[in-house]
Design a protein around this motif. Sequence first.
Motif, PDB file in Angstrom:
ATOM      1  N   CYS A  39       0.671  -1.112  -0.118  1.00 27.17           N
ATOM      2  CA  CYS A  39      -0.038   0.101   0.190  1.00 27.17           C
ATOM      3  C   CYS A  39       0.930   1.080   0.005  1.00 27.17           C
ATOM      4  O   CYS A  39       0.525   2.007  -0.591  1.00 27.17           O
ATOM      5  N   LEU A  40       1.940   1.164   0.851  1.00 29.83           N
ATOM      6  CA  LEU A  40       2.935   2.381   0.819  1.00 29.83           C
ATOM      7  C   LEU A  40       3.431   2.566  -0.648  1.00 29.83           C
ATOM      8  O   LEU A  40       3.666   3.605  -0.993  1.00 29.83           O
ATOM      9  N   GLU A  41       3.686   1.663  -1.316  1.00 34.91           N
ATOM     10  CA  GLU A  41       4.281   1.673  -2.818  1.00 34.91           C
ATOM     11  C   GLU A  41       3.315   2.271  -3.722  1.00 34.91           C
ATOM     12  O   GLU A  41       3.808   2.572  -4.620  1.00 34.91           O
ATOM     13  N   TRP A  42       2.057   1.835  -3.311  1.00 36.60           N
ATOM     14  CA  TRP A  42       0.947   2.036  -4.413  1.00 36.60           C
ATOM     15  C   TRP A  42       0.386   3.477  -4.307  1.00 36.60           C
ATOM     16  O   TRP A  42       0.092   4.045  -5.320  1.00 36.60           O
ATOM     17  N   LEU A  43       0.279   4.011  -3.135  1.00 35.50           N
ATOM     18  CA  LEU A  43      -0.381   5.023  -2.891  1.00 35.50           C
ATOM     19  C   LEU A  43       0.247   6.438  -3.229  1.00 35.50           C
ATOM     20  O   LEU A  43       1.613   6.243  -3.014  1.00 35.50           O
ATOM     21  N   ILE A  44      -0.097   7.293  -3.709  1.00 36.45           N
ATOM     22  CA  ILE A  44       0.389   8.369  -4.296  1.00 36.45           C
ATOM     23  C   ILE A  44      -0.217   9.689  -3.375  1.00 36.45           C
ATOM     24  O   ILE A  44      -1.379  10.108  -3.132  1.00 36.45           O
ATOM     25  N   ASP A  47       1.923  15.557  -4.420  1.00 35.63           N
ATOM     26  CA  ASP A  47       2.882  16.073  -5.259  1.00 35.63           C
ATOM     27  C   ASP A  47       3.426  14.952  -6.073  1.00 35.63           C
ATOM     28  O   ASP A  47       4.384  15.023  -6.773  1.00 35.63           O
ATOM     29  N   GLY A  48       2.765  13.828  -6.405  1.00 39.07           N
ATOM     30  CA  GLY A  48       2.841  12.662  -7.317  1.00 39.07           C
ATOM     31  C   GLY A  48       4.084  11.697  -6.864  1.00 39.07           C
ATOM     32  O   GLY A  48       4.148  10.894  -7.447  1.00 39.07           O
ATOM     33  N   LYS A  49       4.294  11.751  -5.607  1.00 40.63           N
ATOM     34  CA  LYS A  49       5.499  10.701  -5.115  1.00 40.63           C
ATOM     35  C   LYS A  49       4.531   9.504  -4.316  1.00 40.63           C
ATOM     36  O   LYS A  49       3.610   9.766  -3.839  1.00 40.63           O
ATOM     37  N   VAL A  52       5.472   5.808   0.275  1.00 36.21           N
ATOM     38  CA  VAL A  52       6.791   5.076   0.800  1.00 36.21           C
ATOM     39  C   VAL A  52       8.008   6.062   0.619  1.00 36.21           C
ATOM     40  O   VAL A  52       8.805   6.293   1.679  1.00 36.21           O
ATOM     41  N   SER A  53       7.928   6.847  -0.506  1.00 40.85           N
ATOM     42  CA  SER A  53       9.002   7.828  -0.673  1.00 40.85           C
ATOM     43  C   SER A  53       9.078   8.980   0.393  1.00 40.85           C
ATOM     44  O   SER A  53      10.267   9.833   0.362  1.00 40.85           O
ATOM     45  N   CYS A  54       7.912   9.199   1.023  1.00 42.95           N
ATOM     46  CA  CYS A  54       7.820  10.260   1.994  1.00 42.95           C
ATOM     47  C   CYS A  54       8.471   9.916   3.286  1.00 42.95           C
ATOM     48  O   CYS A  54       9.082  10.735   4.177  1.00 42.95           O
TER      49      CYS A  54
END
Length: 97
Positions: A39-44, A47-49, A52-54
């Motif tokens: 879910c962390l990898e799929w949700l955006i 700002d489009g990121k 998980v990248s946050c």
Amino acid sequence: LFDGVSYALSEINRMKKEQKPILAAVASRTDEPRWAQKCLEWLIVSDGKTLVSCFDHVIIRYTDKCQHFKKLRRRTGIPYENMCFFDNEQWNIQSVA
């Protein structure tokens, strides 16, 4: 994602891009850690990121939130009193209080 969460994480991303000293972490208690990670990898966020990248640290386990925070404390060196914690479950809030 709730609009407020998406906005807040986008603001954290903006601050990181400006090299402001801020760390963000996930401390999630679940019996489905692999699903939660997906879910962390799929949700955006707005700002489009990816979600998980946050985050600088991700702890997703079926253990008490208190254990999650001990691990975050060890990993980051940040004292508990300098951490900000949000949760939708009262027992998690009581556990780390």
